[in-house]
Design an enzyme around this catalytic site. Structure first.
Site, PDB file in Angstrom:
ATOM      1  N   VAL A   1       0.837  -1.252   0.138  1.00 54.18           N
ATOM      2  CA  VAL A   1       0.022   0.092   0.057  1.00 54.18           C
ATOM      3  C   VAL A   1       0.976   1.219   0.026  1.00 54.18           C
ATOM      4  O   VAL A   1       1.849   1.387   0.644  1.00 54.18           O
ATOM      5  CB  VAL A   1      -0.852   0.077   1.171  1.00 54.18           C
ATOM      6  CG1 VAL A   1      -2.000   1.229   1.340  1.00 54.18           C
ATOM      7  CG2 VAL A   1      -1.547  -1.279   1.465  1.00 54.18           C
TER       8      VAL A   1
ATOM      9  N   VAL B   1       4.913  -1.331   3.325  1.00 48.67           N
ATOM     10  CA  VAL B   1       4.194   0.225   2.835  1.00 48.67           C
ATOM     11  C   VAL B   1       5.350   0.789   1.655  1.00 48.67           C
ATOM     12  O   VAL B   1       6.562   0.517   1.709  1.00 48.67           O
ATOM     13  CB  VAL B   1       4.605   0.996   4.156  1.00 48.67           C
ATOM     14  CG1 VAL B   1       4.280   2.419   3.767  1.00 48.67           C
ATOM     15  CG2 VAL B   1       3.696   0.596   5.116  1.00 48.67           C
ATOM     16  N   LYS B   2       4.627   1.169   0.719  1.00 46.94           N
ATOM     17  CA  LYS B   2       5.175   1.614  -0.665  1.00 46.94           C
ATOM     18  C   LYS B   2       5.563   3.163  -0.142  1.00 46.94           C
ATOM     19  O   LYS B   2       5.087   3.958   0.071  1.00 46.94           O
ATOM     20  CB  LYS B   2       4.460   1.621  -1.802  1.00 46.94           C
ATOM     21  CG  LYS B   2       4.512   0.476  -2.561  1.00 46.94           C
ATOM     22  CD  LYS B   2       3.650   0.436  -3.799  1.00 46.94           C
ATOM     23  CE  LYS B   2       3.737  -0.396  -4.846  1.00 46.94           C
ATOM     24  NZ  LYS B   2       2.989  -0.356  -6.024  1.00 46.94           N
ATOM     25  N   VAL B   3       6.815   3.579  -0.684  1.00 49.08           N
ATOM     26  CA  VAL B   3       7.480   4.875  -0.436  1.00 49.08           C
ATOM     27  C   VAL B   3       8.194   4.988  -1.724  1.00 49.08           C
ATOM     28  O   VAL B   3       9.040   4.309  -2.247  1.00 49.08           O
ATOM     29  CB  VAL B   3       8.605   4.889   0.488  1.00 49.08           C
ATOM     30  CG1 VAL B   3       9.139   6.359   0.809  1.00 49.08           C
ATOM     31  CG2 VAL B   3       8.008   4.438   2.072  1.00 49.08           C
TER      32      VAL B   3
END
Ligand code: E4P
Length: 245
Positions: A74, A102-104
Site C-alpha cells: 500500500v 508500505v510503498k514509499v
C-alpha cells in the site's frame, strides 16, 4: 507471522497482482496463482476505491485478510514531500495487517530522496517497498537503506528507450554480489510476455494486471487439444460417472 518472514520463505518466481479489485484477487487466489498484491493511489482510484481515506483503509484491510499471509503493498503519499507525514502514514498502514508492506516513492516529485524515510521505517521493522524507480542506481540505494522490495517500473524504463531485461539482469547481479537482501519487483508490465521475460532476466517478483495474466493462461491450441482429449475420453467417462453416483 510478519510480512518479512512470509516473503522470505520463498524469494523467487513470485507473481503479484497489480490491482485493488477483490473479484480478480479472489479469482487468482483460488487458482493458486497469486503470491501477493501491489497497489498504488492510481490503481486504487482506477479500481473504484474513491470514498476517501476510510475507503482506502477498508479495501486495504479486506485485501490483506483475503490474501494472508501473502504480502500486500500500500502506497504512502505526500505531495509536499513531508517526511513526518510519510512516516506516520507508513506506521498506520502497517498496523492494519502483519502482511502489509508500505510503498514509499524513492524520491518526491521534486526529486528529493526518501532514503531517510526508508531507513527509519526499516529501523522500526516496517517492511518497505521502494517504488517508482526507473534505474538500477535508485534500486541499489533503496536496497542499501533497507527496502525489502525494490520496484523498478520496467514498462516505463522501456518507454524511455532502455532495455528492461538488461537493466534487470544488472540489478540482480548487483544485489547478489553485494548480498543485499532486497527483492526485485518488476513492475509496470505492458505485455503478457513481460512475465517470462522479466523472470528470466532475474526479477524475484513480477507484478501484473489481471488483464495481462489472461493471455498467459489461455491458448487456442490448448483448448483444441483439451477438446480432443475430452472427446476421446467419452468411451469411459459416462461409465465412471455412473459408478460414482
Ligand atoms: C506496481 O507496484 C506499480 O505501482 C505498477 O506496476 C505501476 O504501473 P504503471 O507504470 O502502469 O503505472
Amino acid at each position: 507471522m510478519t510480512c518479512c518472514e512470509t516473503s522470505k520463505e520463498k524469494r523467487d518466481g513470485l507473481l503479484f497482482l497489480d490491482t485493488a479489485k477483490l473479484s480478480e484477487i479472489e479469482k487468482y487466489l483460488k487458482l493458486g496463482l497469486l503470491d501477493g498484491v501491489t497497489t498504488n493511489p492510481t490503481i486504487m482510484k482506477k479500481d473504484g476505491v474513491v470514498g476517501g481515506f476510510s475507503a482506502i483503509r477498508g479495501r486495504t484491510i479486506e485485501i490483506a485478510k483475503m490474501i494472508y499471509p501473502r504480502p500486500l503493498s500500500v502506497e504512502t503519499a505526500s505531495p509536499e514531500g513531508n517526511k513526518e507525514e510519510l512516516l506516520d502514514q507508513a506506521r498506520e498502514f502497517s498496523s492494519w495487517g502483519t502482511n502489509i508492506n508500505v510503498k514509499v516513492t524513492f524520491t518526491t516529485q521534486k526529486g528529493e530522496p526518501n532514503t531517510d524515510v526508508i531507513a527509519q521505517l526499516t529501523k522500526e521493522k516496517i517492511s518497505v517497498n521502494a517504488t517508482a524507480m526507473m534505474s538500477i542506481s535508485q534500486c541499489f540505494l533503496a536496497a542499501k537503506t533497507g527496502a525489502e522490495y525494490v520496484s523498478i517500473f520496467l514498462g516505463r524504463v522501456a518507454n524511455m528507450g532502455y532495455d528492461p531485461s538488461e537493466e534487470t539482469r544488472k540489478l540482480r547481479k548487483l544485489l547478489d554480489r553485494t548480498g543485499l537482501p532486497a527483492k526485485i519487483i518488476a513492475a509496470s508490465s505492458r505485455e503478457a510476455f513481460n512475465v517470462i521475460e522479466w523472470f528470466m532476466a532475474g526479477a524475484h517478483i513480477v507484478t501484473v494486471t489481471p488483464d495481462l495474466l489472461k493471455p498467459c493462461i489461455d491458448h487456442p491450441y490448448t483448448r483444441e487439444t483439451v477438446a480432443m482429449f475430452d472427446g476421446d475420453a467419452a468411451n469411459w467417462l459416462q461409465e465412471w460417472r455412473d459408478s460414482v453416483i
